[in-house]
Design an enzyme around this catalytic site. Structure first.
Site, PDB file in Angstrom:
ATOM      1  CB  SER A 111      -0.757   0.127   1.261  1.00  0.00           C
ATOM      2  OG  SER A 111      -0.047   0.543   2.488  1.00  0.00           O
ATOM      3  CG  ASP A 112       1.436   5.632  -1.623  1.00  0.00           C
ATOM      4  OD1 ASP A 112       2.427   6.058  -0.626  1.00  0.00           O
ATOM      5  OD2 ASP A 112       1.423   6.180  -2.644  1.00  0.00           O
TER       6      ASP A 112
END
Length: 346
Positions: free
Chosen positions: A267-268
C-alpha cells in the site's frame, strides 16, 4: 514445448516448492512479521528494532540510507533470527539517488526510453551500494489534470509513452538479473487510476468506466508486469467506490488472474487507514502496508482479525507467496547475498 518455456516453467515450479517449504517452517507470528514494515529513520535502529528482528517479527524497513546501519540490521535478521530471512529495504529512488536525474516528467520529454533505462540503472547501482534493495518507482499513473500535484512524478498523459518509459525504468532498476549485485526491485505505482482523482484533489475518489480503465489506466501497469516488475503499489484513492487497497477486482482478478503477476503488492503511505479495513486489505491481496498511525496490517490487528475469523492463515499464506516469490527472484532469500551488502562497499 520450447526449451525457454520449459525452463521458465521449471523455474516457477522450483520457486513454488521453495516458498512452500519455507511457509511450512514459519510460525504464524513469523508469517505476520513478514507482512510488517517499519519506519526506521530516527533513533538507533539496531537497538530499537533488534529484539523484533531476532524474533522474526519485521519483514521490511524504510527510510534508512546509512550503509553501516543497514548492514547491522541485515546481519541481525540473517544471523540472529530463527529462519534468517533478510530484510526488504525500501526507499524512494524516483529520479536518481546520489546522481540526480531530471524529474520523470522531464525524462518523458526526451522520448528516449534507453536513456531513461540508463538513468534508472545508475540510480540502482548507487542505491544498492547503500544497502537499499527496493525502490518505490516508477510512478506510471496517466496524468491528464494539471491541477493534480503529482504530475511531476509521472511520465505525463500519453498511454504509449508512459508504458514505454515505465518499462524502461523497470529494466534499469532491475537489470538483466534481479539477484545480481547492483539490481534493486522496482515498484510500479499507483494501481490503479490514481491520476484520475476528481478535481485533481489528492486522495479524492475516481470514477472510471471499465473500457477506459483497460484502455488507458491499466496499460502502463500491464507493460510494467510484462517487463518483469517485482512489486506494485496501490493507489490512495478508491476506484468506482471500492478502495484500491482492498479491491479484489484489480488486485486479484486482473493483476494476478489475467496478468499472472507473481510478485507482491504494497500500500501507499496511510492508504489503508483512509480507505480499508484489515480484512479487506488481506482479502484483496495486500502483502505489505507502509507504516504509520492507524495502519491496518499491524501484527496486533492481523492477529485480532485471525482470532475473530475475519481472515484465515490461508489468506496470510496466499499474500506471503507473492512477497516471498519476489524475494526469491531478487535473491533476498539467499543469505549469502544478504551478508554481501557489505561487500559492495569494498
Amino acid at each position: 514445448m520450447s526449451a525457454s518455456v520449459a525452463g521458465a516453467s521449471a523455474q516457477r515450479s522450483d520457486i513454488s516448492h521453495r516458498i512452500q517449504a519455507l511457509l511450512v517452517q514459519m510460525t504464524l507470528a513469523e508469517k505476520i512479521g513478514q507482512m510488517s514494515q517499519v519506519g526506521a529513520g530516527e533513533g538507533h535502529p539496531p537497538e530499537t528494532l533488534g529484539a523484533s528482528l531476532r524474533a522474526g517479527l519485521i519483514g521490511s524497513v524504510i527510510n534508512v540510507v546509512d550503509v553501516s546501519t543497514l548492514n547491522e540490521l541485515q546481519r541481525i535478521a540473517v544471523e540472529e533470527s530463527r529462519l534468517g530471512i533478510p530484510l526488504l529495504i525500501g526507499r524512494d529512488v524516483i529520479h536518481g539517488f546520489k546522481t540526480i536525474m531530471p524529474i520523470p516528467l522531464g525524462q518523458a520529454a526526451s522520448w528516449n526510453p534507453p536513456l531513461v533505462e540508463q538513468g534508472a540503472r545508475i540510480a540502482a547501482l548507487e542505491a544498492a551500494k547503500s544497502g537499499i534493495n527496493w525502490t518505490f518507482a516508477p510512478m506510471i499513473d496517466i496524468s491528464r489534470d494539471a491541477r493534480w500535484g503529482r504530475i511531476a512524478e509521472s511520465f505525463g498523459e500519453c498511454v504509449l509513452l508512459t508504458s514505454e518509459m515505465g518499462a524502461a525504468m523497470v529494466r534499469g532498476f532491475q537489470g538483466d538479473d534481479l539477484a545480481a549485485t547492483g539490481s534493486i526491485a522496482a515498484c510500479a505505482k499507483h494501481f490503479a487510476g490514481y491520476g484520475a482523482v476528481e478535481s485533481g484533489r489528492d486522495y479524492a475518489t475516481t470514477n472510471i468506466p471499465d473500457t477506459k480503465l483497460r484502455n488507458v489506466y491499466f496499460k502502463p501497469f500491464k507493460a510494467a508486469v510484462e517487463a518483469g516488475v517485482s512489486t506494485l503499489m496501490t493507489s490512495f484513492s478508491d476506484l468506482n467506490g471500492v478502495p484500491a487497497t482492498g479491491n479484489s477486482y484489480i488486485l486479484q482478478d486482473v493483476l494476478r488472474g489475467e496478468w499472472a503477476f507473481g510478485g507482491f503488492v504494497v500500500s501507499d503511505w496511510f492508504a489503508c487507514r483512509f480507505t480499508s479495513s484489515t480484512e479487506a486489505c488481506v482479502k484483496g491481496g495486500l502483502s505489505l502496508e507502509m507504516p504509520g498511525k492507524g495502519a491496518r496490517l499491524t501484527p496486533k490487528k492481523l492477529q485480532r482479525a485471525l482470532n475473530e475469523g475475519l481472515i484465515s492463515e490461508g489468506d496470510i499464506d496466499s499474500n506471503l507467496r507473492g512477497l516471498l516469490t519476489a524475494m526469491v527472484q531478487t535473491g533476498h532469500l539467499d543469505t549469502q547475498r544478504a551478508r554481501g551488502v557489505r561487500n559492495t562497499q569494498e
